[in-house]
Design a protein around this motif. Structure first.
Motif: not given
Length: 235
Positions: A16, A110-111, A227
């Motif tokens: 991120d 995320n993930g 995602n």
């Protein structure tokens, strides 16, 4: 299984970078006591992000050097302040401080770990392909615990050319021993990751984190996901 090798972008695909940089930029602002030059810190932050987007776009095209980017991305926002003496030395000092703050952050998308665990278990060979700076990327990998996933680290500074140049992908294929036909590029940037790979004859999966409109793209991505967990249904 069609694909054997995965070229995977790191910044803002797994790591991120934007979220971590937001925190690091605030820490840098405080470390250099910039509140004495900016009545509203948001003026500095906004100017930094505008400069950063422009400069990284130009860097990926080979229009500017790394050294120019490093100085200019702080010179521009600092020029919005009142009464500050802007020197190259100050910009370089701020850059070093900012990058140290950035590289220590563990935040991932995320993930990301779930995806990499899954891909590793499936037997894919995974290769990090990044335009990021050499000394920073390895620190980020250590901070977020992702180094063990990658068989190879491909950085533009080693390749001598940036994504989206086909020469970058040719270099990556040589370094990894991967075949063009059985390789998939995964990334968040439509220009550097996706169109770069497609122009080099490599299939590409867009992680559409930024919700870009792909309809205007000269070449459609092979796959599009919103995602990271959606990739588990493809690979």
């Amino acid at each position: 299984m069609k694909y054997k090798d995965l070229f995977i972008d790191f910044d803002d695909t797994l790591y991120d970078t934007h979220g971590n940089a937001v925190i690091a930029l605030s820490e840098t602002f405080e470390a250099f006591h910039l509140e004495q030059y900016f009545a509203d810190p948001q003026v500095f932050f906004d100017a930094y992000w505008w400069a950063n987007i422009d400069l990284w776009s130009r860097y990926s095209k080979g229009e500017i050097t790394r050294d120019y980017l490093i100085v200019e991305r702080f010179r521009r926002p600092l020029s919005e302040g009142k009464g500050i003496e802007i020197t190259e030395a100050l910009c370089l000092e701020m850059s070093d401080c900012f990058l140290d703050f950035c590289a220590s952050k563990p935040g991932v998308i995320n993930g990301a770990h779930e995806l990499m665990d899954y891909l590793k278990q499936r037997g894919y060979r995974m290769h990090m392909t990044s335009n990021g700076f050499h000394e920073v990327q390895y620190k980020k990998l250590a901070a977020c615990g992702m180094r063990e996933y990658f068989d190879t680290i491909i950085l533009s500074e080693d390749a001598g050319v940036n994504k989206p140049s086909p020469a970058f992908f040719d270099y990556a294929l040589r370094q990894t021993g991967a075949s063009r036909e059985t390789t998939l590029m995964i990334g968040d940037n439509l220009q550097t990751d996706i169109l770069g790979a497609l122009s080099a004859g490599i299939d590409a999966l867009l992680f559409n984190r930024w919700e870009v409109d792909t309809k205007e793209s000269p070449h459609a991505p092979t796959f599009v996901v919103n995602n990271l967990r959606d990739i588990l249904g493809i690979l």
